[in-house]
Design a protein around this motif. Structure first.
Motif, PDB file in Angstrom:
ATOM      1  N   GLU A  20      37.970  33.603  34.063  1.00  0.00           N
ATOM      2  CA  GLU A  20      38.757  34.570  33.305  1.00  0.00           C
ATOM      3  C   GLU A  20      38.447  35.967  33.814  1.00  0.00           C
ATOM      4  O   GLU A  20      37.283  36.304  34.043  1.00  0.00           O
ATOM      5  CB  GLU A  20      38.382  34.460  31.818  1.00  0.00           C
ATOM      6  CG  GLU A  20      39.133  35.440  30.938  1.00  0.00           C
ATOM      7  CD  GLU A  20      38.623  35.423  29.503  1.00  0.00           C
ATOM      8  OE1 GLU A  20      37.621  34.745  29.231  1.00  0.00           O
ATOM      9  OE2 GLU A  20      39.218  36.119  28.668  1.00  0.00           O
ATOM     10  N   CYS A  21      39.479  36.765  33.979  1.00  0.00           N
ATOM     11  CA  CYS A  21      39.286  38.169  34.369  1.00  0.00           C
ATOM     12  C   CYS A  21      39.086  39.004  33.109  1.00  0.00           C
ATOM     13  O   CYS A  21      39.935  38.993  32.221  1.00  0.00           O
ATOM     14  CB  CYS A  21      40.490  38.682  35.158  1.00  0.00           C
ATOM     15  SG  CYS A  21      40.310  40.412  35.627  1.00  0.00           S
ATOM     16  N   VAL A  22      37.928  39.676  33.018  1.00  0.00           N
ATOM     17  CA  VAL A  22      37.628  40.489  31.829  1.00  0.00           C
ATOM     18  C   VAL A  22      37.585  41.974  32.174  1.00  0.00           C
ATOM     19  O   VAL A  22      37.085  42.788  31.402  1.00  0.00           O
ATOM     20  CB  VAL A  22      36.296  40.047  31.174  1.00  0.00           C
ATOM     21  CG1 VAL A  22      36.405  38.635  30.636  1.00  0.00           C
ATOM     22  CG2 VAL A  22      35.122  40.167  32.133  1.00  0.00           C
ATOM     23  N   THR A  23      38.116  42.330  33.342  1.00  0.00           N
ATOM     24  CA  THR A  23      38.164  43.727  33.752  1.00  0.00           C
ATOM     25  C   THR A  23      39.004  44.537  32.772  1.00  0.00           C
ATOM     26  O   THR A  23      40.102  44.120  32.408  1.00  0.00           O
ATOM     27  CB  THR A  23      38.789  43.847  35.162  1.00  0.00           C
ATOM     28  OG1 THR A  23      38.117  42.955  36.041  1.00  0.00           O
ATOM     29  CG2 THR A  23      38.709  45.271  35.681  1.00  0.00           C
ATOM     30  N   GLU A  24      38.448  45.677  32.352  1.00  0.00           N
ATOM     31  CA  GLU A  24      39.194  46.519  31.412  1.00  0.00           C
ATOM     32  C   GLU A  24      39.938  47.609  32.162  1.00  0.00           C
ATOM     33  O   GLU A  24      39.375  48.302  33.003  1.00  0.00           O
ATOM     34  CB  GLU A  24      38.244  47.148  30.387  1.00  0.00           C
ATOM     35  CG  GLU A  24      37.772  46.137  29.362  1.00  0.00           C
ATOM     36  CD  GLU A  24      37.111  46.799  28.154  1.00  0.00           C
ATOM     37  OE1 GLU A  24      37.196  48.035  28.011  1.00  0.00           O
ATOM     38  OE2 GLU A  24      36.501  46.058  27.363  1.00  0.00           O
ATOM     39  N   THR A  25      41.225  47.729  31.862  1.00  0.00           N
ATOM     40  CA  THR A  25      42.016  48.834  32.388  1.00  0.00           C
ATOM     41  C   THR A  25      42.694  49.508  31.203  1.00  0.00           C
ATOM     42  O   THR A  25      43.346  48.838  30.402  1.00  0.00           O
ATOM     43  CB  THR A  25      43.085  48.340  33.389  1.00  0.00           C
ATOM     44  OG1 THR A  25      43.788  47.246  32.800  1.00  0.00           O
ATOM     45  CG2 THR A  25      42.467  47.887  34.695  1.00  0.00           C
ATOM     46  N   ALA A  26      42.492  50.825  31.067  1.00  0.00           N
ATOM     47  CA  ALA A  26      43.033  51.595  29.943  1.00  0.00           C
ATOM     48  C   ALA A  26      42.589  50.988  28.607  1.00  0.00           C
ATOM     49  O   ALA A  26      43.378  50.848  27.672  1.00  0.00           O
ATOM     50  CB  ALA A  26      44.552  51.681  30.016  1.00  0.00           C
ATOM     51  N   GLY A  27      41.299  50.561  28.546  1.00  0.00           N
ATOM     52  CA  GLY A  27      40.727  50.068  27.298  1.00  0.00           C
ATOM     53  C   GLY A  27      41.153  48.674  26.896  1.00  0.00           C
ATOM     54  O   GLY A  27      40.856  48.211  25.810  1.00  0.00           O
ATOM     55  N   ALA A  29      41.357  44.516  28.132  1.00  0.00           N
ATOM     56  CA  ALA A  29      40.922  43.517  29.100  1.00  0.00           C
ATOM     57  C   ALA A  29      42.123  42.834  29.731  1.00  0.00           C
ATOM     58  O   ALA A  29      43.122  42.577  29.066  1.00  0.00           O
ATOM     59  CB  ALA A  29      40.028  42.488  28.424  1.00  0.00           C
ATOM     60  N   CYS A  30      42.001  42.547  31.028  1.00  0.00           N
ATOM     61  CA  CYS A  30      43.092  41.889  31.759  1.00  0.00           C
ATOM     62  C   CYS A  30      43.400  40.529  31.129  1.00  0.00           C
ATOM     63  O   CYS A  30      44.550  40.244  30.804  1.00  0.00           O
ATOM     64  CB  CYS A  30      42.680  41.741  33.225  1.00  0.00           C
ATOM     65  SG  CYS A  30      43.818  40.764  34.223  1.00  0.00           S
ATOM     66  N   GLY A  31      42.351  39.689  30.970  1.00  0.00           N
ATOM     67  CA  GLY A  31      42.517  38.444  30.217  1.00  0.00           C
ATOM     68  C   GLY A  31      43.198  37.299  30.943  1.00  0.00           C
ATOM     69  O   GLY A  31      43.395  36.241  30.362  1.00  0.00           O
ATOM     70  N   HIS A  50      42.459  36.904  42.952  1.00  0.00           N
ATOM     71  CA  HIS A  50      42.851  37.838  41.901  1.00  0.00           C
ATOM     72  C   HIS A  50      42.301  39.234  42.196  1.00  0.00           C
ATOM     73  O   HIS A  50      42.986  40.233  41.996  1.00  0.00           O
ATOM     74  CB  HIS A  50      42.348  37.329  40.545  1.00  0.00           C
ATOM     75  CG  HIS A  50      42.818  38.151  39.386  1.00  0.00           C
ATOM     76  ND1 HIS A  50      44.099  38.060  38.878  1.00  0.00           N
ATOM     77  CD2 HIS A  50      42.179  39.095  38.629  1.00  0.00           C
ATOM     78  CE1 HIS A  50      44.222  38.911  37.867  1.00  0.00           C
ATOM     79  NE2 HIS A  50      43.082  39.546  37.694  1.00  0.00           N
ATOM     80  N   ALA A  51      41.067  39.298  42.703  1.00  0.00           N
ATOM     81  CA  ALA A  51      40.446  40.588  43.014  1.00  0.00           C
ATOM     82  C   ALA A  51      41.188  41.285  44.157  1.00  0.00           C
ATOM     83  O   ALA A  51      41.409  42.497  44.113  1.00  0.00           O
ATOM     84  CB  ALA A  51      38.976  40.383  43.372  1.00  0.00           C
ATOM     85  N   ASP A  52      41.581  40.502  45.182  1.00  0.00           N
ATOM     86  CA  ASP A  52      42.359  41.046  46.296  1.00  0.00           C
ATOM     87  C   ASP A  52      43.657  41.664  45.816  1.00  0.00           C
ATOM     88  O   ASP A  52      44.071  42.730  46.232  1.00  0.00           O
ATOM     89  CB  ASP A  52      42.698  39.931  47.295  1.00  0.00           C
ATOM     90  CG  ASP A  52      41.636  39.799  48.374  1.00  0.00           C
ATOM     91  OD1 ASP A  52      40.724  40.657  48.412  1.00  0.00           O
ATOM     92  OD2 ASP A  52      41.717  38.842  49.149  1.00  0.00           O
ATOM     93  N   LYS A  53      44.325  40.951  44.912  1.00  0.00           N
ATOM     94  CA  LYS A  53      45.655  41.320  44.446  1.00  0.00           C
ATOM     95  C   LYS A  53      45.625  42.522  43.505  1.00  0.00           C
ATOM     96  O   LYS A  53      46.518  43.361  43.522  1.00  0.00           O
ATOM     97  CB  LYS A  53      46.263  40.110  43.723  1.00  0.00           C
ATOM     98  CG  LYS A  53      47.763  40.017  43.753  1.00  0.00           C
ATOM     99  CD  LYS A  53      48.257  38.594  43.442  1.00  0.00           C
ATOM    100  CE  LYS A  53      47.690  38.059  42.136  1.00  0.00           C
ATOM    101  NZ  LYS A  53      48.162  36.669  41.859  1.00  0.00           N
ATOM    102  N   THR A  54      44.567  42.599  42.649  1.00  0.00           N
ATOM    103  CA  THR A  54      44.570  43.565  41.558  1.00  0.00           C
ATOM    104  C   THR A  54      43.489  44.630  41.665  1.00  0.00           C
ATOM    105  O   THR A  54      43.565  45.652  40.993  1.00  0.00           O
ATOM    106  CB  THR A  54      44.348  42.833  40.216  1.00  0.00           C
ATOM    107  OG1 THR A  54      43.077  42.196  40.269  1.00  0.00           O
ATOM    108  CG2 THR A  54      45.437  41.805  39.951  1.00  0.00           C
ATOM    109  N   GLY A  55      42.423  44.371  42.461  1.00  0.00           N
ATOM    110  CA  GLY A  55      41.289  45.276  42.496  1.00  0.00           C
ATOM    111  C   GLY A  55      40.364  45.111  41.308  1.00  0.00           C
ATOM    112  O   GLY A  55      39.419  45.891  41.128  1.00  0.00           O
ATOM    113  N   HIS A  56      40.597  44.108  40.475  1.00  0.00           N
ATOM    114  CA  HIS A  56      39.751  43.864  39.298  1.00  0.00           C
ATOM    115  C   HIS A  56      38.386  43.323  39.722  1.00  0.00           C
ATOM    116  O   HIS A  56      38.282  42.564  40.684  1.00  0.00           O
ATOM    117  CB  HIS A  56      40.436  42.886  38.328  1.00  0.00           C
ATOM    118  CG  HIS A  56      41.652  43.486  37.676  1.00  0.00           C
ATOM    119  ND1 HIS A  56      42.521  42.747  36.911  1.00  0.00           N
ATOM    120  CD2 HIS A  56      42.113  44.766  37.685  1.00  0.00           C
ATOM    121  CE1 HIS A  56      43.483  43.560  36.459  1.00  0.00           C
ATOM    122  NE2 HIS A  56      43.266  44.773  36.929  1.00  0.00           N
ATOM    123  N   THR A  57      37.333  43.714  38.963  1.00  0.00           N
ATOM    124  CA  THR A  57      35.965  43.454  39.436  1.00  0.00           C
ATOM    125  C   THR A  57      35.088  42.658  38.466  1.00  0.00           C
ATOM    126  O   THR A  57      33.970  42.301  38.815  1.00  0.00           O
ATOM    127  CB  THR A  57      35.243  44.793  39.707  1.00  0.00           C
ATOM    128  OG1 THR A  57      35.331  45.600  38.530  1.00  0.00           O
ATOM    129  CG2 THR A  57      35.878  45.549  40.875  1.00  0.00           C
TER     130      THR A  57
END
Ligand SMILES: [Zn+2]
Length: 75
Positions: A20-27, A29-31, A50-57
């Motif tokens: 699961e992606c739990v990276t927060e953007t603008a407060g 979570a991606c989810g 997913h990280a390549d596509k979105t930059g989520h970490t």
């Protein structure tokens, strides 16, 4: 009068692995969640993609196990 019962919990299937992606953007979570796989090795591939596509970490790895409940009559 009711018979006392005890709830039995039984594992009914194979343990599955989910990322699961739990990276927060603008407060918020991606989810986004990956598919559920029998093997954990595919989680890293999904996370890299997913990280390549979105930059989520930030990610979480989950395991899921299906269970059933059934009422057993107390002795
Ligand atoms: Zn994400």
């Amino acid at each position: 009068m009711t018979t006392p019962t005890r709830m039995e919990i039984q594992i009914t299937g194979i343990r599955k692995h989910v990322a699961e992606c739990v990276t927060e953007t603008a407060g918020k979570a991606c989810g986004v969640r990956s598919s559920a796989w029998d093997s954990p090795t595919q989680l890293n591939n999904w996370i890299r993609t997913h990280a390549d596509k979105t930059g989520h970490t930030k990610y979480k790895k989950h395991t899921e196990e299906p269970v059933n409940t059934s009422a057993k009559r107390a002795e």
